[in-house]
Motif scaffolding. Structure first.
Motif, PDB file in Angstrom:
ATOM      1  N   TYR A  47       0.956   4.874   0.275  1.00 35.47           N
ATOM      2  CA  TYR A  47      -0.533   4.292  -0.256  1.00 35.47           C
ATOM      3  C   TYR A  47      -0.869   4.930  -1.304  1.00 35.47           C
ATOM      4  O   TYR A  47      -1.497   4.290  -2.318  1.00 35.47           O
ATOM      5  CB  TYR A  47      -1.691   4.314   0.957  1.00 35.47           C
ATOM      6  N   VAL A  48      -0.916   6.266  -1.572  1.00 34.93           N
ATOM      7  CA  VAL A  48      -1.279   7.252  -2.794  1.00 34.93           C
ATOM      8  C   VAL A  48      -0.503   6.588  -4.085  1.00 34.93           C
ATOM      9  O   VAL A  48      -1.002   6.415  -5.248  1.00 34.93           O
ATOM     10  CB  VAL A  48      -1.123   8.499  -2.325  1.00 34.93           C
ATOM     11  N   GLN A  49       0.802   6.175  -3.701  1.00 34.52           N
ATOM     12  CA  GLN A  49       1.818   5.776  -4.809  1.00 34.52           C
ATOM     13  C   GLN A  49       1.408   4.371  -5.395  1.00 34.52           C
ATOM     14  O   GLN A  49       2.050   3.896  -6.336  1.00 34.52           O
ATOM     15  CB  GLN A  49       3.255   5.982  -4.357  1.00 34.52           C
ATOM     16  N   GLY A  50       0.537   3.894  -4.406  1.00 34.98           N
ATOM     17  CA  GLY A  50       0.349   2.342  -4.925  1.00 34.98           C
ATOM     18  C   GLY A  50       0.942   1.240  -4.357  1.00 34.98           C
ATOM     19  O   GLY A  50       0.975   0.176  -4.905  1.00 34.98           O
ATOM     20  N   VAL A  51       1.637   1.480  -3.270  1.00 36.95           N
ATOM     21  CA  VAL A  51       2.664   0.380  -2.654  1.00 36.95           C
ATOM     22  C   VAL A  51       1.738  -0.398  -2.088  1.00 36.95           C
ATOM     23  O   VAL A  51       0.513  -0.174  -1.322  1.00 36.95           O
ATOM     24  CB  VAL A  51       3.462   1.041  -1.663  1.00 36.95           C
ATOM     25  N   SER A  52       2.062  -1.628  -2.090  1.00 45.90           N
ATOM     26  CA  SER A  52       0.981  -2.869  -1.494  1.00 45.90           C
ATOM     27  C   SER A  52       0.754  -2.779  -0.196  1.00 45.90           C
ATOM     28  O   SER A  52       1.733  -2.376   0.526  1.00 45.90           O
ATOM     29  CB  SER A  52       1.637  -4.022  -2.053  1.00 45.90           C
ATOM     30  N   THR A  53      -0.282  -3.060   0.372  1.00 46.35           N
ATOM     31  CA  THR A  53      -0.689  -3.188   1.635  1.00 46.35           C
ATOM     32  C   THR A  53       0.230  -4.001   2.515  1.00 46.35           C
ATOM     33  O   THR A  53       0.862  -3.518   3.594  1.00 46.35           O
ATOM     34  CB  THR A  53      -2.134  -3.861   2.050  1.00 46.35           C
ATOM     35  N   ARG A  54       0.718  -5.091   1.970  1.00 41.26           N
ATOM     36  CA  ARG A  54       1.686  -5.758   2.907  1.00 41.26           C
ATOM     37  C   ARG A  54       3.148  -4.874   3.091  1.00 41.26           C
ATOM     38  O   ARG A  54       3.810  -4.981   4.066  1.00 41.26           O
ATOM     39  CB  ARG A  54       2.087  -7.125   1.913  1.00 41.26           C
TER      40      ARG A  54
END
Length: 133
Positions: free
Chosen positions: A108-115
């Motif tokens: 999440y912190v690294q910006g990976v999408s919610t999906r």
């Protein structure tokens, strides 16, 4: 612990225990046997065995809760008179699934999408979240 083995066998014979209880008892018994084997190897002797390779003696057990998907299992970790023993498969001071939470947080912190995070959670956890209608 013979009482864990007997409780498991009794539950299996009766067949009236909820599946989770029998499974938890089986896992607890298996982990106890694994710890006993590790301690025996570490000290150079089994229960009540006298050998020249023995390095110390057993000194009871200490309770430690272990959070799992089956719920919290109360483990009895063998104590030694001198030295120490900690199960090789159990991480000190960590919850069973704390590593999974750390991976999800980092994604999440690294910006990976919610999906993508949800797909990761489903693949690691081995189940899908039920959709509400």
């Amino acid at each position: 612990m013979a009482e864990h083995k007997m409780a498991l066998l009794d539950a299996l014979r009766k067949g009236d225990e909820p599946d989770g209880d029998v499974l938890a008892q089986g896992v607890r018994w298996l982990l106890h046997e694994l710890m006993e084997a590790e301690v025996s190897a570490q000290i150079g002797a089994g229960h009540y065995e006298h050998t020249s390779e023995r390095t110390t003696h057993r000194d009871g057990y200490r309770a430690r809760p272990w959070d799992t998907r089956l719920g919290t299992l109360d483990l009895a970790i063998p104590k030694l008179r001198s030295g120490s023993y900690f199960p090789s498969w159990l991480e000190p001071r960590r919850r069973a699934e704390q590593a999974l939470v750390a991976v999800i947080t980092e994604a999440y912190v690294q910006g990976v999408s919610t999906r993508k995070v949800e797909a990761l959670v489903q693949s690691l956890a081995g189940h899908r979240r039920h959709q509400q209608e």
